[in-house]
Scaffold this active site. Structure first.
Site, short mmCIF file in Angstrom:
data_model
loop_
_atom_site.label_atom_id
_atom_site.label_comp_id
_atom_site.label_asym_id
_atom_site.label_seq_id
_atom_site.Cartn_x
_atom_site.Cartn_y
_atom_site.Cartn_z
N ASN A 105 -27.19 -16.49 15.30
CA ASN A 105 -27.28 -16.17 13.87
C ASN A 105 -27.24 -17.43 13.01
O ASN A 105 -26.60 -18.41 13.36
CB ASN A 105 -26.14 -15.22 13.47
CG ASN A 105 -26.23 -13.90 14.21
OD1 ASN A 105 -27.26 -13.61 14.80
ND2 ASN A 105 -25.17 -13.13 14.20
N HIS A 122 -29.65 -21.47 16.86
CA HIS A 122 -30.83 -21.33 15.98
C HIS A 122 -30.59 -21.93 14.59
O HIS A 122 -31.34 -21.64 13.66
CB HIS A 122 -31.25 -19.86 15.89
CG HIS A 122 -31.84 -19.33 17.17
ND1 HIS A 122 -32.02 -18.00 17.44
CD2 HIS A 122 -32.31 -19.99 18.27
CE1 HIS A 122 -32.55 -17.84 18.66
NE2 HIS A 122 -32.73 -19.04 19.17
N CYS A 130 -33.03 -33.45 6.78
CA CYS A 130 -34.04 -34.39 6.29
C CYS A 130 -35.10 -34.58 7.38
O CYS A 130 -34.78 -34.87 8.53
CB CYS A 130 -33.40 -35.72 5.93
SG CYS A 130 -34.64 -36.95 5.47
N CYS A 133 -34.94 -38.86 8.12
CA CYS A 133 -33.83 -39.52 8.82
C CYS A 133 -32.96 -38.54 9.60
O CYS A 133 -32.04 -38.95 10.32
CB CYS A 133 -32.96 -40.31 7.82
SG CYS A 133 -31.97 -39.27 6.71
N CYS A 176 -32.24 -41.11 2.16
CA CYS A 176 -33.50 -41.85 2.33
C CYS A 176 -34.64 -41.29 1.46
O CYS A 176 -35.75 -41.78 1.53
CB CYS A 176 -33.92 -41.84 3.80
SG CYS A 176 -34.60 -40.26 4.34
N GLY A 211 -24.26 -7.69 20.02
CA GLY A 211 -25.28 -7.58 18.98
C GLY A 211 -26.57 -8.34 19.23
O GLY A 211 -27.19 -8.80 18.28
N SER A 213 -30.42 -8.40 21.48
CA SER A 213 -31.36 -7.73 22.38
C SER A 213 -31.72 -8.63 23.56
O SER A 213 -32.39 -8.19 24.50
CB SER A 213 -32.63 -7.33 21.61
OG SER A 213 -33.25 -8.50 21.11
N ASN A 237 -23.01 -3.22 22.31
CA ASN A 237 -24.30 -2.90 21.69
C ASN A 237 -24.48 -1.38 21.67
O ASN A 237 -24.45 -0.75 22.72
CB ASN A 237 -25.45 -3.57 22.48
CG ASN A 237 -26.72 -3.63 21.66
OD1 ASN A 237 -27.09 -2.66 21.00
ND2 ASN A 237 -27.38 -4.76 21.69
N PRO A 238 -24.63 -0.80 20.47
CA PRO A 238 -24.70 0.66 20.39
C PRO A 238 -26.03 1.26 20.84
O PRO A 238 -26.11 2.46 21.05
CB PRO A 238 -24.48 0.94 18.90
CG PRO A 238 -24.93 -0.30 18.20
CD PRO A 238 -24.69 -1.44 19.15
P1 OAD Z 1 -32.39 -8.45 17.59
O1 OAD Z 1 -32.79 -7.82 16.31
O2 OAD Z 1 -33.45 -8.71 18.59
O3 OAD Z 1 -31.30 -7.54 18.32
C1 OAD Z 1 -30.16 -7.08 17.63
C2 OAD Z 1 -29.38 -6.21 18.57
O4 OAD Z 1 -28.20 -5.81 17.89
C3 OAD Z 1 -30.11 -4.94 19.01
O5 OAD Z 1 -30.08 -4.83 20.41
C4 OAD Z 1 -29.29 -3.82 18.36
O6 OAD Z 1 -29.18 -2.70 19.19
C5 OAD Z 1 -27.94 -4.47 18.20
N1 OAD Z 1 -27.13 -3.89 17.12
C6 OAD Z 1 -27.53 -3.27 15.99
N2 OAD Z 1 -26.48 -2.90 15.23
C7 OAD Z 1 -25.37 -3.29 15.91
C8 OAD Z 1 -23.98 -3.21 15.66
N3 OAD Z 1 -23.51 -2.64 14.56
N4 OAD Z 1 -23.12 -3.72 16.58
C9 OAD Z 1 -23.59 -4.31 17.72
N5 OAD Z 1 -24.90 -4.42 18.00
C10 OAD Z 1 -25.79 -3.93 17.11
O7 OAD Z 1 -31.57 -9.78 17.22
P2 OAD Z 1 -31.19 -11.00 18.16
O8 OAD Z 1 -31.00 -10.57 19.57
O9 OAD Z 1 -30.11 -11.74 17.49
O10 OAD Z 1 -34.59 -16.06 16.33
O11 OAD Z 1 -32.53 -11.84 18.06
C11 OAD Z 1 -32.60 -13.09 18.67
C12 OAD Z 1 -33.48 -14.00 17.88
O12 OAD Z 1 -34.71 -13.35 17.57
C13 OAD Z 1 -32.94 -14.36 16.51
O13 OAD Z 1 -31.98 -15.38 16.56
C14 OAD Z 1 -34.18 -14.79 15.79
C15 OAD Z 1 -35.08 -13.66 16.20
O14 OAD Z 1 -36.43 -13.88 16.13
C16 OAD Z 1 -35.43 -16.87 15.65
O15 OAD Z 1 -35.85 -16.56 14.55
C17 OAD Z 1 -35.80 -18.13 16.37
#
Ligand code: OAD
Length: 268
Positions: A105, A122, A130, A133, A176, A211, A213, A237-238
């Site tokens: 996050n 991330h 910058c 630099c 810079c 939280g 995927s 993860n729900p």
């Molecule tokens: P995702 O949106 O892919 O996944 C979020 C996960 O959180 C899902 O599996 C949901 O089921 C789960 N979720 C939703 N509500 C929840 C809750 N209340 N408690 C627990 N889990 C919950 O997000 P990320 O896995 O973080 O990167 O995505 C990874 C990366 O993809 C991000 O950092 C970003 C994105 O593109 C970049 O932008 C480089």
């Protein structure tokens, strides 16, 4: 024993507890996730705003997309506060049990909750980097909001001004005078601090994975590195168990609801 009791037992027994988090831990702070229904990638396409090439092309040809994205970032950032799940992880760090949070996050909410040991693979939306630099400047939430609002207004005024107009409004480095950009990792760009994240994963004997995927690599390797080093994995993860095969305990419930329940048992 309930799954919450099993999770508390696991945490209590840990010698080196770590956490790996994704967008879902901030869902209950009002920040949409990326891939759930109504998520960020439904509203904006990663090709338009999630890559450096897409962002630059749209700044030139279709700045309205970028303006809409900045507006949406401003609205969610203004409202977002750490939730009880963030607070629970911060209290685990204070007790000395939790060694580090490795997060995908960029919202700064783990730090706002009080966690000091945070690895942001991330980047961080409230930090500028910058391009000349490399100097990094961390902004407070109010400084970030002020910057984002001014940038958005200036962008609106210069809608048809092309690259020259955009360069004029980019923030400049105090050191810079090079151009600065938000210190977030876009698709096709290298992740940050991955070596440190993998080292922490290797030292873990218990990892909370919450939280996420687990579809964006290389960040999603982190729990696998921990598992290979012998760690037990506890997933919150729900909507599903996304690290099936390596997850030892899956809690199919929301982070902000369950994390405080687990911590209450751990600290009782
Ligand atoms: P995702 O949106 O892919 O996944 C979020 C996960 O959180 C899902 O599996 C949901 O089921 C789960 N979720 C939703 N509500 C929840 C809750 N209340 N408690 C627990 N889990 C919950 O997000 P990320 O896995 O973080 O990167 O995505 C990874 C990366 O993809 C991000 O950092 C970003 C994105 O593109 C970049 O932008 C480089």
């Amino acid at each position: 024993m309930s799954v919450i009791e099993q999770a508390a037992e696991l945490i209590r027994s840990a010698r080196y507890l770590t956490a790996f988090t994704g967008a879902g831990v901030s869902a209950e702070s009002g920040i949409p996730t990326f891939r759930d229904k109504g998520g960020i990638w439904e509203k904006f396409s990663p090709e338009d705003v999630g890559t450096p090439q897409g962002l630059m092309a749209n700044l030139m040809r279709n700045p309205q997309i970028v303006i809409d994205m900045i507006e949406s970032l401003i609205t969610t950032t203004e409202l977002a506060e750490p939730n009880p799940g963030h607070m629970a992880l911060a209290s685990l760090e204070r007790t000395g049990l939790l060694k580090v949070v490795i997060t995908q996050n960029v919202d700064n909410l783990h730090q706002e909750a009080g966690n000091e040991k945070v690895i942001e693979v991330h980047g961080n939306l409230m930090r500028l980097r910058c391009l000349s630099c490399g100097r990094k400047t961390q902004l407070s939430k109010s400084e970030f909001l002020k910057f984002a609002k001014e940038f958005k207004e200036e962008l609106k005024e210069k809608l048809s001004g092309g690259i020259q107009a955009v360069l004029e409004i980019l923030p400049k480095c105090l050191e810079c005078h090079g151009f600065q950009r938000p210190d977030v990792v876009l698709f096709t760009e290298p992740v940050q601090d991955l070596d440190r994240a993998f080292k922490e994963a290797e030292m873990s004997d218990v990892m909370i994975v919450a939280g996420t995927s687990g579809v964006v690599y290389p960040a999603a390797y982190v729990p696998n590195v921990a598992k290979r080093a012998g760690a037990k994995i506890m997933e919150i993860n729900p909507t599903g168990c996304y690290f099936e095969g390596i997850t030892d305990i899956w809690i199919d419930n929301a982070f902000a609801k369950t994390m405080p329940q687990i911590i209450e048992l751990v600290l009782s």
